[in-house]
Design a protein around this motif. Structure first.
Motif, short mmCIF file in Angstrom:
data_model
loop_
_atom_site.label_atom_id
_atom_site.label_comp_id
_atom_site.label_asym_id
_atom_site.label_seq_id
_atom_site.Cartn_x
_atom_site.Cartn_y
_atom_site.Cartn_z
N ARG A 362 45.02 77.37 36.60
CA ARG A 362 45.21 77.55 38.04
C ARG A 362 46.55 78.23 38.33
O ARG A 362 46.65 79.07 39.23
CB ARG A 362 45.12 76.20 38.75
CG ARG A 362 45.01 76.30 40.27
CD ARG A 362 44.81 74.94 40.91
NE ARG A 362 44.65 75.06 42.35
CZ ARG A 362 43.49 75.09 42.99
NH1 ARG A 362 42.36 75.01 42.31
NH2 ARG A 362 43.45 75.21 44.31
N GLN A 363 47.57 77.86 37.56
CA GLN A 363 48.88 78.47 37.76
C GLN A 363 48.84 79.97 37.50
O GLN A 363 49.44 80.76 38.24
CB GLN A 363 49.91 77.80 36.86
CG GLN A 363 51.33 78.30 37.08
CD GLN A 363 52.33 77.59 36.19
OE1 GLN A 363 52.21 77.59 34.97
NE2 GLN A 363 53.32 76.94 36.81
N MET A 364 48.11 80.39 36.46
CA MET A 364 47.97 81.82 36.19
C MET A 364 47.36 82.53 37.39
O MET A 364 47.84 83.59 37.83
CB MET A 364 47.09 82.03 34.96
CG MET A 364 46.85 83.49 34.60
SD MET A 364 45.47 83.75 33.45
CE MET A 364 44.06 83.55 34.59
N ALA A 365 46.28 81.95 37.93
CA ALA A 365 45.62 82.55 39.09
C ALA A 365 46.55 82.62 40.29
O ALA A 365 46.57 83.60 41.05
CB ALA A 365 44.36 81.77 39.43
N GLN A 366 47.36 81.58 40.47
CA GLN A 366 48.31 81.57 41.59
C GLN A 366 49.40 82.61 41.41
O GLN A 366 49.82 83.26 42.39
CB GLN A 366 48.92 80.17 41.73
CG GLN A 366 47.92 79.14 42.24
CD GLN A 366 48.44 77.71 42.16
OE1 GLN A 366 49.29 77.40 41.32
NE2 GLN A 366 47.94 76.85 43.02
N TYR A 367 49.88 82.79 40.18
CA TYR A 367 50.85 83.85 39.91
C TYR A 367 50.28 85.20 40.31
O TYR A 367 50.95 86.02 40.96
CB TYR A 367 51.20 83.89 38.42
CG TYR A 367 52.18 82.84 37.94
CD1 TYR A 367 53.09 82.25 38.80
CD2 TYR A 367 52.19 82.46 36.60
CE1 TYR A 367 53.99 81.29 38.33
CE2 TYR A 367 53.09 81.51 36.13
CZ TYR A 367 53.98 80.93 37.01
OH TYR A 367 54.86 79.99 36.55
N TRP A 368 49.06 85.46 39.90
CA TRP A 368 48.43 86.73 40.22
C TRP A 368 48.33 86.93 41.74
O TRP A 368 48.63 87.99 42.26
CB TRP A 368 47.04 86.80 39.60
CG TRP A 368 47.02 87.16 38.15
CD1 TRP A 368 48.06 87.66 37.40
CD2 TRP A 368 45.90 87.08 37.27
NE1 TRP A 368 47.66 87.88 36.11
CE2 TRP A 368 46.34 87.53 35.99
CE3 TRP A 368 44.59 86.65 37.41
CZ2 TRP A 368 45.48 87.58 34.90
CZ3 TRP A 368 43.73 86.70 36.33
CH2 TRP A 368 44.18 87.16 35.08
N CYS A 369 47.85 85.88 42.41
CA CYS A 369 47.68 85.98 43.86
C CYS A 369 49.00 86.27 44.56
O CYS A 369 49.07 87.08 45.50
CB CYS A 369 47.08 84.69 44.41
SG CYS A 369 45.33 84.52 44.04
N ALA A 370 50.06 85.62 44.11
CA ALA A 370 51.37 85.82 44.72
C ALA A 370 51.86 87.25 44.56
O ALA A 370 52.71 87.71 45.32
CB ALA A 370 52.39 84.85 44.12
N ARG A 371 51.31 87.95 43.58
CA ARG A 371 51.72 89.33 43.33
C ARG A 371 50.70 90.34 43.85
O ARG A 371 50.77 91.53 43.52
CB ARG A 371 51.96 89.52 41.83
CG ARG A 371 53.19 88.75 41.34
CD ARG A 371 53.17 88.58 39.82
NE ARG A 371 54.41 87.99 39.34
CZ ARG A 371 54.71 86.70 39.40
NH1 ARG A 371 53.86 85.84 39.97
NH2 ARG A 371 55.86 86.25 38.92
N GLY A 372 49.74 89.88 44.64
CA GLY A 372 48.83 90.79 45.32
C GLY A 372 47.52 91.07 44.64
O GLY A 372 46.76 91.95 45.08
#
Length: 426
Positions: A362-372
Protein backbone atom coordinates in the motif's frame (compact mmCIF):
# COMPACT_ATOMS: atom_id res chain seq x y z
CA UNK A 1 4.51 -36.08 8.49
CA UNK A 2 2.93 -32.85 7.23
CA UNK A 3 5.03 -32.88 4.03
CA UNK A 4 4.92 -36.64 3.49
CA UNK A 5 2.37 -36.38 0.67
CA UNK A 6 4.42 -33.76 -1.16
CA UNK A 7 7.57 -35.86 -0.87
CA UNK A 8 5.68 -38.90 -2.13
CA UNK A 9 4.43 -37.01 -5.19
CA UNK A 10 7.95 -35.76 -5.93
CA UNK A 11 9.38 -39.25 -5.55
CA UNK A 12 6.76 -40.70 -7.90
CA UNK A 13 7.49 -38.05 -10.52
CA UNK A 14 11.21 -38.78 -10.32
CA UNK A 15 10.64 -42.54 -10.47
CA UNK A 16 8.35 -42.28 -13.49
CA UNK A 17 10.82 -40.19 -15.47
CA UNK A 18 13.70 -42.43 -14.48
CA UNK A 19 11.73 -45.43 -15.72
CA UNK A 20 11.18 -43.59 -19.00
CA UNK A 21 14.94 -43.31 -19.43
CA UNK A 22 15.45 -39.75 -18.18
CA UNK A 23 18.37 -40.26 -15.86
CA UNK A 24 21.45 -38.69 -14.36
CA UNK A 25 22.46 -36.94 -17.57
CA UNK A 26 19.53 -34.55 -16.99
CA UNK A 27 21.36 -33.25 -13.94
CA UNK A 28 24.43 -32.33 -15.97
CA UNK A 29 22.36 -30.18 -18.34
CA UNK A 30 19.03 -29.42 -16.66
CA UNK A 31 17.78 -27.05 -19.37
CA UNK A 32 19.50 -28.01 -22.62
CA UNK A 33 21.71 -26.36 -25.21
CA UNK A 34 19.06 -23.84 -26.30
CA UNK A 35 19.63 -21.81 -23.12
CA UNK A 36 23.38 -21.39 -23.76
CA UNK A 37 23.87 -18.09 -25.65
CA UNK A 38 26.31 -17.95 -28.56
CA UNK A 39 29.49 -15.91 -28.38
CA UNK A 40 28.99 -12.41 -29.74
CA UNK A 41 25.20 -12.20 -29.73
CA UNK A 42 23.45 -8.94 -30.65
CA UNK A 43 23.81 -6.62 -27.64
CA UNK A 44 20.85 -4.34 -28.44
CA UNK A 45 18.19 -4.74 -25.71
CA UNK A 46 15.22 -6.76 -26.94
CA UNK A 47 17.10 -8.40 -29.80
CA UNK A 48 16.14 -11.97 -30.68
CA UNK A 49 19.16 -14.24 -30.25
CA UNK A 50 17.39 -17.45 -31.24
CA UNK A 51 14.03 -19.19 -31.17
CA UNK A 52 12.97 -22.81 -31.11
CA UNK A 53 9.50 -24.29 -31.64
CA UNK A 54 7.90 -25.81 -28.57
CA UNK A 55 4.52 -27.01 -27.41
CA UNK A 56 2.69 -25.19 -24.63
CA UNK A 57 0.66 -27.11 -22.06
CA UNK A 58 -2.34 -24.77 -22.05
CA UNK A 59 -5.95 -25.64 -22.77
CA UNK A 60 -7.50 -23.08 -25.11
CA UNK A 61 -11.09 -23.83 -26.16
CA UNK A 62 -11.39 -24.54 -29.87
CA UNK A 63 -7.65 -24.73 -30.46
CA UNK A 64 -5.30 -27.65 -30.95
CA UNK A 65 -3.67 -29.04 -27.82
CA UNK A 66 -0.95 -28.57 -26.87
CA UNK A 67 -0.70 -25.00 -28.12
CA UNK A 68 2.23 -24.25 -30.46
CA UNK A 69 4.73 -21.69 -29.22
CA UNK A 70 8.41 -20.78 -29.21
CA UNK A 71 11.25 -20.82 -26.77
CA UNK A 72 13.04 -17.49 -27.08
CA UNK A 73 16.49 -16.27 -26.18
CA UNK A 74 16.64 -12.46 -26.17
CA UNK A 75 19.01 -9.70 -25.09
CA UNK A 76 18.60 -7.64 -21.93
CA UNK A 77 20.91 -5.72 -19.60
CA UNK A 78 22.41 -6.28 -16.17
CA UNK A 79 22.20 -3.48 -13.62
CA UNK A 80 25.54 -2.09 -14.87
CA UNK A 81 24.27 -1.89 -18.47
CA UNK A 82 26.21 -4.88 -19.79
CA UNK A 83 24.31 -7.16 -22.21
CA UNK A 84 22.99 -10.52 -21.04
CA UNK A 85 20.95 -13.27 -22.69
CA UNK A 86 17.55 -14.03 -21.15
CA UNK A 87 15.21 -16.89 -21.97
CA UNK A 88 11.45 -17.04 -22.18
CA UNK A 89 8.51 -18.46 -24.11
CA UNK A 90 6.24 -16.82 -26.68
CA UNK A 91 2.75 -17.91 -27.67
CA UNK A 92 1.30 -16.02 -30.64
CA UNK A 93 -2.41 -15.33 -30.54
CA UNK A 94 -4.34 -17.48 -33.01
CA UNK A 95 -7.94 -16.93 -31.93
CA UNK A 96 -9.73 -13.68 -32.82
CA UNK A 97 -8.95 -11.03 -30.22
CA UNK A 98 -11.89 -10.82 -27.82
CA UNK A 99 -11.18 -7.28 -26.65
CA UNK A 100 -11.33 -3.92 -28.34
CA UNK A 101 -8.57 -2.54 -30.53
CA UNK A 102 -5.69 -4.44 -32.12
CA UNK A 103 -4.42 -7.75 -30.80
CA UNK A 104 -2.23 -7.02 -27.74
CA UNK A 105 0.73 -8.76 -26.20
CA UNK A 106 0.67 -9.70 -22.51
CA UNK A 107 4.08 -10.00 -20.87
CA UNK A 108 3.91 -12.34 -17.87
CA UNK A 109 6.49 -11.89 -15.11
CA UNK A 110 6.41 -15.14 -13.11
CA UNK A 111 6.15 -15.46 -9.37
CA UNK A 112 8.97 -17.12 -7.43
CA UNK A 113 10.10 -20.32 -9.14
CA UNK A 114 13.54 -20.70 -7.55
CA UNK A 115 17.19 -20.11 -8.40
CA UNK A 116 18.35 -23.25 -10.19
CA UNK A 117 18.33 -23.17 -13.99
CA UNK A 118 15.79 -25.99 -14.06
CA UNK A 119 13.32 -23.65 -12.32
CA UNK A 120 12.99 -21.29 -15.30
CA UNK A 121 9.31 -20.98 -16.17
CA UNK A 122 9.91 -21.72 -19.85
CA UNK A 123 11.42 -25.11 -18.97
CA UNK A 124 8.02 -26.26 -17.70
CA UNK A 125 5.79 -24.76 -20.42
CA UNK A 126 5.60 -27.91 -22.54
CA UNK A 127 4.80 -30.37 -19.75
CA UNK A 128 3.42 -28.24 -16.92
CA UNK A 129 6.03 -29.73 -14.55
CA UNK A 130 9.81 -29.64 -14.95
CA UNK A 131 11.54 -32.55 -13.21
CA UNK A 132 15.31 -32.72 -12.81
CA UNK A 133 15.99 -36.32 -11.81
CA UNK A 134 19.63 -35.91 -10.85
CA UNK A 135 18.85 -33.02 -8.52
CA UNK A 136 15.54 -34.53 -7.39
CA UNK A 137 13.99 -31.20 -8.22
CA UNK A 138 10.48 -30.30 -9.36
CA UNK A 139 9.11 -27.02 -10.70
CA UNK A 140 5.54 -26.53 -11.95
CA UNK A 141 4.58 -23.93 -14.53
CA UNK A 142 2.82 -21.61 -12.09
CA UNK A 143 1.79 -19.28 -14.92
CA UNK A 144 -0.03 -21.91 -17.00
CA UNK A 145 -3.46 -20.57 -16.01
CA UNK A 146 -2.59 -16.97 -16.89
CA UNK A 147 -1.03 -18.07 -20.16
CA UNK A 148 -4.12 -20.10 -21.08
CA UNK A 149 -6.52 -17.33 -20.05
CA UNK A 150 -4.90 -14.69 -22.24
CA UNK A 151 -4.39 -17.13 -25.13
CA UNK A 152 -8.09 -17.97 -24.97
CA UNK A 153 -8.83 -14.26 -25.33
CA UNK A 154 -6.70 -14.13 -28.46
CA UNK A 155 -3.73 -12.18 -27.10
CA UNK A 156 -0.08 -12.83 -27.82
CA UNK A 157 1.67 -13.91 -24.62
CA UNK A 158 5.35 -13.68 -23.66
CA UNK A 159 6.64 -15.37 -20.49
CA UNK A 160 10.05 -14.20 -19.27
CA UNK A 161 12.45 -16.30 -17.19
CA UNK A 162 14.36 -13.28 -15.80
CA UNK A 163 18.14 -12.91 -15.80
CA UNK A 164 20.09 -16.01 -14.79
CA UNK A 165 17.23 -18.52 -14.78
CA UNK A 166 17.88 -21.16 -17.43
CA UNK A 167 20.69 -19.07 -18.88
CA UNK A 168 24.24 -18.93 -17.44
CA UNK A 169 24.93 -17.03 -14.24
CA UNK A 170 23.20 -16.58 -10.90
CA UNK A 171 19.53 -15.58 -11.01
CA UNK A 172 19.39 -12.09 -9.49
CA UNK A 173 16.18 -12.65 -7.57
CA UNK A 174 14.20 -9.45 -6.73
CA UNK A 175 16.89 -7.23 -8.20
CA UNK A 176 14.82 -4.16 -9.13
CA UNK A 177 16.76 -2.97 -12.17
CA UNK A 178 17.44 -6.40 -13.65
CA UNK A 179 13.83 -7.54 -13.13
CA UNK A 180 12.59 -4.41 -14.88
CA UNK A 181 15.05 -4.84 -17.75
CA UNK A 182 14.02 -8.48 -18.26
CA UNK A 183 10.33 -7.53 -18.49
CA UNK A 184 10.80 -4.49 -20.72
CA UNK A 185 13.17 -6.29 -23.08
CA UNK A 186 10.76 -9.24 -23.19
CA UNK A 187 8.18 -6.74 -24.43
CA UNK A 188 10.59 -5.50 -27.09
CA UNK A 189 11.33 -9.08 -28.15
CA UNK A 190 7.61 -9.91 -28.26
CA UNK A 191 6.92 -6.93 -30.55
CA UNK A 192 9.65 -8.17 -32.89
CA UNK A 193 8.17 -11.67 -32.89
CA UNK A 194 4.69 -10.30 -33.55
CA UNK A 195 6.07 -8.56 -36.62
CA UNK A 196 4.02 -5.43 -36.05
CA UNK A 197 3.62 -2.80 -33.33
CA UNK A 198 1.33 -4.14 -30.64
CA UNK A 199 -0.25 -2.67 -27.52
CA UNK A 200 1.18 -4.18 -24.34
CA UNK A 201 0.10 -5.04 -20.83
CA UNK A 202 2.21 -6.44 -17.98
CA UNK A 203 0.96 -9.19 -15.66
CA UNK A 204 2.79 -10.14 -12.46
CA UNK A 205 2.24 -11.36 -8.91
CA UNK A 206 4.66 -11.68 -5.96
CA UNK A 207 8.16 -11.70 -7.48
CA UNK A 208 6.35 -11.01 -10.75
CA UNK A 209 4.43 -8.14 -9.16
CA UNK A 210 7.70 -6.58 -8.11
CA UNK A 211 9.09 -7.06 -11.61
CA UNK A 212 6.09 -5.44 -13.34
CA UNK A 213 6.06 -2.57 -10.83
CA UNK A 214 9.77 -1.96 -11.39
CA UNK A 215 9.24 -2.18 -15.16
CA UNK A 216 6.36 0.30 -15.01
CA UNK A 217 8.60 2.77 -13.17
CA UNK A 218 11.55 2.35 -15.51
CA UNK A 219 9.67 2.18 -18.83
CA UNK A 220 9.55 5.96 -19.49
CA UNK A 221 13.36 6.19 -19.50
CA UNK A 222 14.44 2.66 -20.49
CA UNK A 223 11.87 1.73 -23.14
CA UNK A 224 9.76 4.80 -24.00
CA UNK A 225 8.91 3.44 -27.45
CA UNK A 226 6.75 0.63 -26.03
CA UNK A 227 2.99 1.06 -26.39
CA UNK A 228 2.34 0.06 -22.80
CA UNK A 229 -1.34 0.42 -21.85
CA UNK A 230 -1.62 -1.00 -18.34
CA UNK A 231 0.12 -3.00 -15.63
CA UNK A 232 -0.90 -5.41 -12.89
CA UNK A 233 1.40 -5.47 -9.88
CA UNK A 234 0.08 -8.03 -7.42
CA UNK A 235 1.68 -8.33 -3.97
CA UNK A 236 4.98 -6.73 -5.02
CA UNK A 237 8.01 -6.97 -2.69
CA UNK A 238 8.49 -3.21 -2.86
CA UNK A 239 10.41 -2.86 0.42
CA UNK A 240 12.77 -5.83 0.78
CA UNK A 241 13.66 -4.99 4.37
CA UNK A 242 10.02 -5.49 5.37
CA UNK A 243 9.61 -8.56 3.16
CA UNK A 244 12.73 -10.31 4.43
CA UNK A 245 11.68 -9.67 8.01
CA UNK A 246 8.28 -11.22 7.30
CA UNK A 247 9.41 -14.41 5.61
CA UNK A 248 12.18 -14.96 8.17
CA UNK A 249 9.64 -15.16 10.98
CA UNK A 250 8.61 -18.77 10.42
CA UNK A 251 7.29 -18.81 6.85
CA UNK A 252 6.99 -21.92 4.70
CA UNK A 253 9.25 -20.38 2.02
CA UNK A 254 11.72 -18.68 4.36
CA UNK A 255 14.50 -20.15 2.23
CA UNK A 256 13.71 -17.54 -0.43
CA UNK A 257 15.92 -15.20 1.61
CA UNK A 258 18.79 -17.29 0.27
CA UNK A 259 17.71 -16.58 -3.32
CA UNK A 260 17.91 -12.84 -2.66
CA UNK A 261 21.23 -13.03 -0.82
CA UNK A 262 22.83 -15.16 -3.51
CA UNK A 263 21.82 -12.67 -6.20
CA UNK A 264 23.02 -9.64 -4.26
CA UNK A 265 26.28 -11.33 -3.31
CA UNK A 266 26.89 -12.03 -7.00
CA UNK A 267 26.45 -8.39 -8.03
CA UNK A 268 28.08 -6.84 -4.93
CA UNK A 269 31.34 -8.57 -3.90
CA UNK A 270 31.76 -6.16 -0.99
CA UNK A 271 28.48 -7.44 0.43
CA UNK A 272 29.54 -11.05 -0.09
CA UNK A 273 32.59 -10.54 2.12
CA UNK A 274 30.49 -9.10 4.95
CA UNK A 275 27.80 -11.78 4.75
CA UNK A 276 30.29 -14.65 4.54
CA UNK A 277 31.98 -13.71 7.79
CA UNK A 278 28.63 -13.70 9.59
CA UNK A 279 27.43 -17.13 8.51
CA UNK A 280 28.65 -20.57 9.54
CA UNK A 281 30.09 -23.13 7.11
CA UNK A 282 26.71 -24.86 7.32
CA UNK A 283 25.03 -21.55 6.52
CA UNK A 284 27.23 -21.07 3.45
CA UNK A 285 26.47 -24.62 2.34
CA UNK A 286 22.76 -23.91 2.72
CA UNK A 287 23.03 -20.79 0.54
CA UNK A 288 24.92 -22.79 -2.09
CA UNK A 289 22.22 -25.48 -2.01
CA UNK A 290 19.42 -22.91 -2.33
CA UNK A 291 21.16 -21.51 -5.43
CA UNK A 292 20.40 -24.83 -7.19
CA UNK A 293 16.83 -25.33 -5.94
CA UNK A 294 13.30 -24.49 -7.03
CA UNK A 295 10.66 -23.16 -4.66
CA UNK A 296 9.01 -26.59 -4.58
CA UNK A 297 12.31 -28.07 -3.41
CA UNK A 298 12.54 -25.47 -0.64
CA UNK A 299 9.04 -26.39 0.56
CA UNK A 300 9.91 -30.09 0.59
CA UNK A 301 13.47 -29.89 1.99
CA UNK A 302 13.82 -26.68 4.00
CA UNK A 303 10.29 -25.74 5.07
CA UNK A 304 10.05 -22.88 7.58
CA UNK A 305 13.79 -22.21 7.36
CA UNK A 306 14.91 -19.44 9.73
CA UNK A 307 18.12 -17.56 9.09
CA UNK A 308 19.09 -17.78 12.76
CA UNK A 309 20.20 -21.34 11.95
CA UNK A 310 22.75 -19.99 9.46
CA UNK A 311 24.61 -17.31 11.43
CA UNK A 312 27.63 -17.53 13.71
CA UNK A 313 25.87 -15.87 16.65
CA UNK A 314 22.30 -17.14 16.25
CA UNK A 315 20.96 -13.73 15.31
CA UNK A 316 18.89 -13.45 12.16
CA UNK A 317 20.36 -12.43 8.83
CA UNK A 318 18.00 -9.42 8.65
CA UNK A 319 19.52 -8.20 11.93
CA UNK A 320 23.00 -8.60 10.52
CA UNK A 321 22.11 -6.89 7.23
CA UNK A 322 20.89 -3.80 9.07
CA UNK A 323 24.39 -3.45 10.56
CA UNK A 324 26.18 -3.63 7.18
CA UNK A 325 26.24 -0.30 5.30
CA UNK A 326 26.77 -2.10 1.98
CA UNK A 327 23.68 -4.22 2.65
CA UNK A 328 21.43 -1.32 3.59
CA UNK A 329 22.54 0.52 0.44
CA UNK A 330 21.76 -2.53 -1.71
CA UNK A 331 18.35 -3.05 -0.11
CA UNK A 332 17.47 0.62 -0.49
CA UNK A 333 18.42 0.46 -4.17
CA UNK A 334 15.79 -2.25 -4.66
CA UNK A 335 12.95 -0.15 -3.22
CA UNK A 336 10.08 0.34 -5.64
CA UNK A 337 8.17 3.61 -5.36
CA UNK A 338 10.83 6.26 -5.89
CA UNK A 339 10.05 6.58 -9.61
CA UNK A 340 6.73 7.29 -11.32
CA UNK A 341 4.96 5.02 -13.83
CA UNK A 342 3.52 6.86 -16.81
CA UNK A 343 0.75 4.30 -17.45
CA UNK A 344 -2.14 3.14 -15.24
CA UNK A 345 -1.25 0.45 -12.71
CA UNK A 346 -3.54 -1.88 -10.79
CA UNK A 347 -1.97 -2.83 -7.45
CA UNK A 348 -3.49 -5.64 -5.40
CA UNK A 349 -2.60 -7.07 -2.01
CA UNK A 350 -4.13 -9.39 0.56
CA UNK A 351 -4.60 -7.72 3.91
CA UNK A 352 -3.71 -11.03 5.57
CA UNK A 353 -0.84 -11.93 3.24
CA UNK A 354 1.70 -13.75 5.41
CA UNK A 355 4.53 -13.57 2.88
CA UNK A 356 4.49 -10.12 1.22
CA UNK A 357 3.40 -7.57 3.83
CA UNK A 358 0.29 -5.60 2.91
CA UNK A 359 1.47 -2.29 4.39
CA UNK A 360 4.57 -2.01 2.21
CA UNK A 361 2.48 -2.72 -0.92
CA UNK A 362 0.00 0.00 0.00
CA UNK A 363 2.87 2.37 0.79
CA UNK A 364 4.32 1.84 -2.69
CA UNK A 365 0.95 2.72 -4.24
CA UNK A 366 0.69 5.81 -2.03
CA UNK A 367 4.18 6.95 -3.04
CA UNK A 368 3.19 6.69 -6.68
CA UNK A 369 -0.06 8.57 -6.15
CA UNK A 370 1.71 11.38 -4.32
CA UNK A 371 3.91 11.81 -7.38
CA UNK A 372 1.04 11.96 -9.86
CA UNK A 373 0.75 8.35 -11.07
CA UNK A 374 -2.57 6.73 -11.99
CA UNK A 375 -3.09 3.89 -9.51
CA UNK A 376 -6.01 1.65 -8.64
CA UNK A 377 -5.38 -0.15 -5.33
CA UNK A 378 -7.50 -3.14 -4.39
CA UNK A 379 -7.40 -4.88 -1.01
CA UNK A 380 -8.18 -8.58 -0.87
CA UNK A 381 -9.94 -9.40 2.40
CA UNK A 382 -9.50 -13.17 2.37
CA UNK A 383 -9.44 -14.25 6.05
CA UNK A 384 -6.18 -15.48 7.53
CA UNK A 385 -5.77 -19.24 7.21
CA UNK A 386 -2.85 -21.00 8.91
CA UNK A 387 -0.54 -17.95 9.06
CA UNK A 388 2.95 -18.72 7.78
CA UNK A 389 1.78 -21.47 5.44
CA UNK A 390 2.02 -19.13 2.40
CA UNK A 391 -0.27 -21.12 0.13
CA UNK A 392 -3.68 -19.89 1.37
CA UNK A 393 -2.80 -16.37 2.49
CA UNK A 394 -0.38 -15.41 -0.28
CA UNK A 395 -1.54 -17.40 -3.30
CA UNK A 396 -5.23 -17.26 -2.42
CA UNK A 397 -5.47 -13.52 -3.24
CA UNK A 398 -3.61 -14.12 -6.51
CA UNK A 399 -6.23 -16.59 -7.71
CA UNK A 400 -9.16 -14.46 -6.55
CA UNK A 401 -7.87 -11.15 -7.88
CA UNK A 402 -6.20 -12.49 -11.01
CA UNK A 403 -8.94 -14.74 -12.32
CA UNK A 404 -12.18 -13.87 -10.52
CA UNK A 405 -12.47 -10.23 -9.54
CA UNK A 406 -10.16 -7.52 -10.75
CA UNK A 407 -7.25 -7.98 -13.06
CA UNK A 408 -8.38 -9.24 -16.46
CA UNK A 409 -11.30 -6.75 -16.71
CA UNK A 410 -8.97 -3.92 -15.62
CA UNK A 411 -6.37 -4.73 -18.27
CA UNK A 412 -9.02 -5.28 -20.95
CA UNK A 413 -10.32 -1.77 -20.23
CA UNK A 414 -6.84 -0.30 -20.50
CA UNK A 415 -6.19 -2.13 -23.77
CA UNK A 416 -9.53 -0.83 -25.05
CA UNK A 417 -8.43 2.72 -24.29
CA UNK A 418 -11.03 3.34 -21.59
CA UNK A 419 -9.82 6.32 -19.56
CA UNK A 420 -8.83 6.10 -15.93
CA UNK A 421 -7.25 8.93 -13.97
CA UNK A 422 -6.13 9.69 -10.46
CA UNK A 423 -5.94 7.17 -7.65
CA UNK A 424 -8.52 4.98 -5.97
CA UNK A 425 -7.96 2.86 -2.85
CA UNK A 426 -10.14 0.30 -1.15
Amino acid sequence: MKFALGRTVAALAVSCLAAAGIGAEAAADPVGAFYQPPVGFDSAPGSIIRTQPTSILATVPGEQWPVPGQLVLYTSQRQDGSPVAVSGAYVPGTRPWQGSGPRPTIVIAPGTTGQGDQCAASVAVSTGLAVDVGRRSISPNQEAVALAAWSALGANVFLTDYIGLGTPGVHTYVNRAESAHAVLDAARAAVRLAGTPTPLAFWGYSQGGGATAAAAELQPEYAPELDLKGVWSGAPPADLTAVIGRIDSGNLIGGAIGFALNGFRERHPELAVEVDRRITPQGRATLDTLATECIGDVILRQPFLRSTALTVDGRSLPQHLLEIPAATAVLDAQRIGHRVPSVPVLVTSGINDDTIPYDQVRQMAQYWCARGATVTFRTNHLPAIAPGATLPNHFGPELIDGFVDNVIPYLLDRLAGKPVTGCTFD
